[in-house]
Design an enzyme around this catalytic site. Structure first.
Site, short mmCIF file in Angstrom:
data_model
loop_
_atom_site.label_atom_id
_atom_site.label_comp_id
_atom_site.label_asym_id
_atom_site.label_seq_id
_atom_site.Cartn_x
_atom_site.Cartn_y
_atom_site.Cartn_z
N CYS A 188 -56.67 126.31 41.69
CA CYS A 188 -55.24 126.40 41.38
C CYS A 188 -55.04 125.83 39.98
O CYS A 188 -55.14 124.62 39.78
CB CYS A 188 -54.41 125.64 42.42
N TYR A 241 -40.87 129.96 44.97
CA TYR A 241 -41.36 131.13 45.72
C TYR A 241 -40.37 132.28 45.79
O TYR A 241 -40.30 132.99 46.80
CB TYR A 241 -41.83 130.70 47.12
N HIS A 264 -55.20 130.50 42.55
CA HIS A 264 -53.77 130.44 42.27
C HIS A 264 -53.68 130.36 40.75
O HIS A 264 -54.17 129.40 40.17
CB HIS A 264 -53.14 129.17 42.83
N HIS A 271 -57.65 123.36 48.60
CA HIS A 271 -56.65 123.38 47.51
C HIS A 271 -56.61 122.01 46.85
O HIS A 271 -56.69 120.99 47.53
CB HIS A 271 -55.27 123.72 48.08
N ASP A 278 -48.67 131.77 41.29
CA ASP A 278 -48.22 130.61 42.05
C ASP A 278 -46.79 130.32 41.60
O ASP A 278 -46.22 131.09 40.82
CB ASP A 278 -49.19 129.44 41.80
N HIS A 279 -46.23 129.24 42.09
CA HIS A 279 -44.85 128.86 41.78
C HIS A 279 -44.24 129.64 40.60
O HIS A 279 -44.68 129.50 39.47
CB HIS A 279 -44.79 127.37 41.42
C1 CS2 Z 1 -48.61 124.64 46.81
C2 CS2 Z 1 -49.19 124.04 48.09
O1 CS2 Z 1 -49.68 124.95 44.80
C3 CS2 Z 1 -49.48 125.41 45.90
O2 CS2 Z 1 -49.97 126.49 46.21
O3 CS2 Z 1 -47.43 125.32 46.95
O4 CS2 Z 1 -48.20 124.01 49.07
C4 CS2 Z 1 -50.43 124.67 48.66
O5 CS2 Z 1 -50.13 125.91 49.19
C5 CS2 Z 1 -51.08 123.86 49.76
O6 CS2 Z 1 -51.28 122.57 49.33
C6 CS2 Z 1 -52.41 124.45 50.20
O7 CS2 Z 1 -52.85 123.86 51.37
MN MN Z 2 -51.58 126.21 44.24
#
Ligand code: CS2
Ligand code: MN
Length: 357
Positions: A245, A331, A272, A207, A317-318
């Site tokens: 991501c 989340y 993501h 990630h 994601d978020h």
């Molecule tokens: C975050 C991180 O962007 C994301 O997904 O919420 O917490 C992520 O899950 C971790 O860094 C992955 O190891």
């Molecule tokens: Mn992410």
């Protein structure tokens, strides 16, 4: 691609598997063993029990996020081999339970960093936000207090109190670890785990660092395409891949997101997909997934994933906090469900458009 949602387990998540099951098109969850700490060995029985719980709801485990890396591995301390050995055995147990995707990160001390967990947007929703000016003023040891006081009582991933109690000590341990050292330590780790990944067909998906630049003077390396290419070349094995991501790479507007996806063909094992809004240099806030709500062209991102024939899991994601929901910042159920439905809609349109329907 398979649409999935991250789930924090029945003990920590306000969102239930039954709710996730009702989001149209979501068939899998991305989860982890929340009772473990970085460096622990995951027993096969624990993994099996989690799998059974998820499967009883009609969903399945599409991947693990994350099997976290112990700081000794990132620092390259003499005791790292012990933790690497646990990691290898954990991967073996996951493989035996037919789980083939592992997301992890290699960020020193902090996982993702935000300065606000509930910035109010014009529509009244609240989102995670980042201001470089604030980071430059803040003492890293205080960062934890501000993060935990805004977390609605939930423990945020990467910001566990036990870990943060040791922030000062952790900073000291990273003295002398620069970007080159971090790359070398990542290489050492990856080389050690590739044989078990080959044996059990486990796709490792790193990630990105979020934000995609150094914070508090700590080195950060998973931030752009050249560094990713270096990482993949230094351990050239298809099991050594990435989590793409969009929200993390997109913190730096110089990262061309669709271009990066195309350049990473065959090595993206997990995606993501989320949007964020850049306000001015050094200030961004998260947004709804819809392109027009933020700064990214979400169609172009999904189109690039389609064009590289991406077959792995995607998760929104978020999300924003909307409709009065009380959940872990980023989340909640509602906005991520909207995100999943929107991303599924984009995908269907791209797929049918490509087939000339
Ligand atoms: C975050 C991180 O962007 C994301 O997904 O919420 O917490 C992520 O899950 C971790 O860094 C992955 O190891
Ligand atoms: Mn992410």
């Amino acid at each position: 691609m398979e649409m999935t949602l991250r789930w924090y387990g029945s003990k920590s998540d306000s969102v239930t598997l039954q709710q996730i099951r009702q989001i149209p098109g979501v068939t899998g969850v991305i989860t982890t063993l929340y009772e473990t700490s970085p460096g622990d060995l995951w027993e096969r029985e624990q993994i099996h029990a989690l799998k059974e719980e998820v499967e009883a709801s009609g969903l399945h485990i599409s991947g693990i996020e994350s099997v976290n890396i112990h700081d000794s591995i990132k620092i390259g301390s003499p005791d790292r081999d012990r933790y690497i050995e646990n990691y290898i055995r954990t991967l073996k147990h996951l493989g035996e339970e037919d789980i083939h995707l592992v997301c992890y990160n290699f960020m020193p001390v902090f996982d993702w960093t935000r300065t606000e967990l509930a910035r109010v947007r014009s529509d009244g929703s609240t989102v995670l936000a980042y201001s470089q000016k604030t980071v430059d003023r803040i003492d890293p040891a205080k960062m934890f207090e501000s993060i935990s006081s805004g977390s609605n009582g939930f423990v945020l991933p990467g910001w566990e109190p036990e870990r943060m109690a040791r922030v000062k000590e952790l900073f000291e341990m990273y003295t002398g670890v620069d970007e080159e050292r971090l790359f070398a330590n990542l290489k050492y780790f990856l080389e050690a785990i590739m044989p078990v990944c080959d044996q059990y067909n486990i796709h490792m998906a790193i990630h990105p660092d979020d934000p995609a630049w150094s914070v508090f003077g700590l080195p950060r390396i998973i931030i752009n395409l050249p560094n990713l290419q270096r990482m993949m070349k230094m351990v050239d094995n298809p099991h050594n891949g990435v989590t793409f991501c969009s929200g993390s790479y997109g913190t730096n507007p110089d990262n061309d997101l669709p271009g990066m996806i195309r350049a990473l063909e065959g090595r993206i094992h997990f995606a993501h997909v989320r949007n964020l809004q850049h306000n001015f240099p050094g200030d961004f806030e998260e947004a709804a997934h819809l392109s027009s709500d933020g700064s990214f062209d979400m169609y172009a991102i999904m189109k690039a994933l389609y064009d590289i024939r991406f077959t792995g899991p995607i998760r929104p994601d978020h999300g924003r906090m909307i409709w009065g929901e009380n959940a872990m910042p980023g989340y909640g159920l509602y906005d991520r469900a909207l995100g999943a439905a929107y991303l599924n809609g984009l995908w269907e349109a791209i797929e049918k458009g490509a087939a000339g329907k």
